[in-house]
Write an enzyme that holds these catalytic residues in place. Structure first.
Site, PDB file in Angstrom:
ATOM      1  N   ASP A  39      47.012  39.729  51.935  1.00  0.00           N
ATOM      2  CA  ASP A  39      47.113  40.508  53.164  1.00  0.00           C
ATOM      3  C   ASP A  39      45.738  40.853  53.714  1.00  0.00           C
ATOM      4  OD1 ASP A  39      49.790  40.444  53.198  1.00  0.00           O
ATOM      5  OD2 ASP A  39      50.101  42.466  52.426  1.00  0.00           O
ATOM      6  N   LYS A  71      47.882  40.342  59.504  1.00  0.00           N
ATOM      7  CA  LYS A  71      47.748  40.362  60.960  1.00  0.00           C
ATOM      8  C   LYS A  71      46.334  39.982  61.366  1.00  0.00           C
ATOM      9  CE  LYS A  71      50.947  43.878  62.165  1.00  0.00           C
ATOM     10  NZ  LYS A  71      51.183  45.243  62.113  1.00  0.00           N
ATOM     11  N   MET A  84      50.013  55.070  57.795  1.00  0.00           N
ATOM     12  CA  MET A  84      50.315  54.349  59.046  1.00  0.00           C
ATOM     13  C   MET A  84      50.613  55.281  60.209  1.00  0.00           C
ATOM     14  SD  MET A  84      52.779  51.376  57.438  1.00  0.00           S
ATOM     15  CE  MET A  84      53.762  52.477  56.455  1.00  0.00           C
TER      16      MET A  84
END
Ligand code: SAH
Length: 489
Positions: A33, A55, A170
């Protein structure tokens, strides 16, 4: 044949577990990741397949179904698969879903927990998530859900009365909405709060306030993901307990000019003290070919650097010999680094001088009877030691084990050194080759740090006065001198 769901910790490479490093070094396939430490993959096998599943700059990440398909495909093909995730794989890491998918596909898996950001970033900010007097419980909460939506899965009223610390992952973008919702549901407006951005990393930033003010404080400071928010009395302990920001070299940039292969110990030590390190290797060690010396002919063998130790043993090994070749001789080391290198081969140096320069070794050998001495060292070196031993009537042979050559430095590296606060020189060859390349470009704006008198003389020979000279002429001594200088400024 097994899929390992591995936590890589919050960012500081020192917080990767021993088991994680072991698996990274053995995996056939590593699916990783975005939020893993930069250096986490350094030890992966050169033939390992590295698959990025994170991402790209806010763009689309690999869909979860695709990740699961990959794990099943590679695991099913009998490969060792390392699924590497930031923090802990089972804390907001979708590790549970991946494990379920693997079970369904009949692929064996194991889970290697990691240090989760909520605990680690808090700790690096000086916030203990529990405390005997202040918090007997801690809740990890996702801030991903929109607290204004009726579909929100979180029971904010229950969280508002939760008797302990709340750690929100988050949640940067929704910090205001979350705090408001908690206050509206009955949590104290005045409760201490903190936000930790890029926790455990060199760029860690922390802002503090109360539940009522923290969102404004964070947005004022431009805090961005990744960050965790901590709500609870423990957040107030930071004022006393912060330590990361108080390390002696925080905010200081130090350039390291020693050979790349040797730089890591010094660079690591400087980073641990909070420094930003510019690696600008000016030299490289090139082993020389040559005969294997017959060590049984000498009553004294002198080693003058860790490189010399390494290469002497490499030469012995190439002839099928080992440590026993040194059995009959006294062994002298010029300093503690060389002595440590000897110890890794099972040899305790008989002589280590108090001053780690050739002159120091000459003094330390005054009472040692010497008939035939061997000096194993660099091709080009000062003759202080052989001259002194010969003057005492000893026969002296010198074996040249390696040569020090220039490592070409790029423009970008040179510029980075020019912007540094300090540039360190650990030998006269680093001085010589660095300035041969840099010329006058440095204009002496960084402070010049020298490991000892010989290196300082090399600087003076170029018309430069060292700003700092270590009084103990080894890496630790150099670090101590630099820290003392930084503290005084
Ligand atoms: N599995 C991870 C969490 C993944 S969710 C773990 O156990 O830590 C991603 C969130 O983790 C980020 O949005 C942020 O809230 C938090 N996070 C990850 N790394 C962080 C860091 N270095 N500092 C602060 N928060 C971090």
């Amino acid at each position: 044949m097994t899929v390992y769901l591995v936590g890589a910790g919050p960012g500081d490479p020192g917080l990767l577990t021993a088991r994680a490093l072991e698996l990274i070094a053995t995996g056939d396939v590593i699916v990783y990741d975005r939020l893993i430490p930069d250096s986490a993959l350094d030890r992966a096998r050169t033939d390992a397949e590295l698959v990025y599943a994170g991402k790209e700059g806010g763009g689309q990440s690999m869909p979860q179904a695709e990740i699961e398909r990959l794990l099943i495909e590679h695991g099913g093909a009998g490969r060792t698969v390392v699924r590497l995730k930031g923090g802990d794989p089972f804390v907001f890491g979708r590790g549970g879903e991946e494990a379920e998918a693997l079970i369904q596909a009949g692929i064996p898996f194991e889970v290697i927990p990691g240090v989760t950001a909520g605990v680690a970033a808090s700790a690096y900010a000086g916030i203990p998530v529990t405390h005997r007097d202040l918090a007997s419980a801690v809740a990890f909460v996702t801030g991903h859900e929109d607290p204004a939506k009726p579909s929100d899965a979180l029971d904010w009223r229950a969280l508002a009365v939760f008797p302990g610390t709340l750690v929100v992952y988050m949640g940067v973008r929704r910090l205001g909405a979350i705090a408001q919702r908690l206050i509206a549901s009955g949590r104290q407006r005045t409760e201490p709060a903190a936000v930790v951005e890029r926790g455990t990393l060199p760029g860690q930033r922390v802002v503090t306030g109360t539940l009522a003010t923290i969102a404004a404080v964070a947005s004022e400071a431009g805090i961005r993901a990744p960050a965790i928010a901590v709500f609870g009395a423990v957040a107030g302990l930071r004022e006393q307990l912060q330590w990361f920001e108080r390390r002696p070299l925080v905010g200081v940039t130090v350039a390291v000019t020693r050979a790349r292969a040797q730089a890591s110990a010094l660079a690591g030590r400087l980073r641990a003290l909070g420094a930003a390190v510019v690696e600008a290797p000016a030299i490289r060690i090139v082993p020389l070919d040559g005969a294997v010396p017959d060590l049984s002919r000498y009553d004294l063998v002198c080693l003058t650097s860790p490189n010399g130790v390494r290469l002497l043993f490499e030469r012995l090994a190439s002839a099928g010999m080992d440590t026993r070749a040194l059995a009959g001789a006294r062994v002298a080391a010029i300093g503690p680094g060389t002595a440590t290198a000897l110890r890794t081969h099972g040899i305790r140096a008989d002589v280590v001088p108090e001053r780690f320069v050739a002159e120091g070794l000459v003094e330390a050998l005054v009472d040692v009877p010497v008939k035939r001495a061997l000096l194993a060292r660099a091709g080009e070196a000062r003759d202080v030691l052989p001259d002194a031993l010969r003057a005492r009537g000893a026969e002296v042979d010198v074996v040249a084990l390696y040569e020090t050559v220039a490592e070409p430095l790029g423009e970008a590296e040179l510029e980075a050194v020019g912007r540094a606060d300090y540039v360190t020189f650990t030998s006269s060859s680093t001085v010589r080759f660095f300035f041969e390349r840099a010329g006058g470009a440095l204009q002496a704006s960084p402070r010049l740090v020298s490991i000892g008198p010989v290196t300082s003389d090399a600087l003076r020979a170029r018309g430069l006065e060292p700003d700092v000279e270590a009084s103990r002429h080894d890496i630790e001594g150099l670090v101590q001198a630099l820290v003392a200088d930084a503290a005084a400024r």
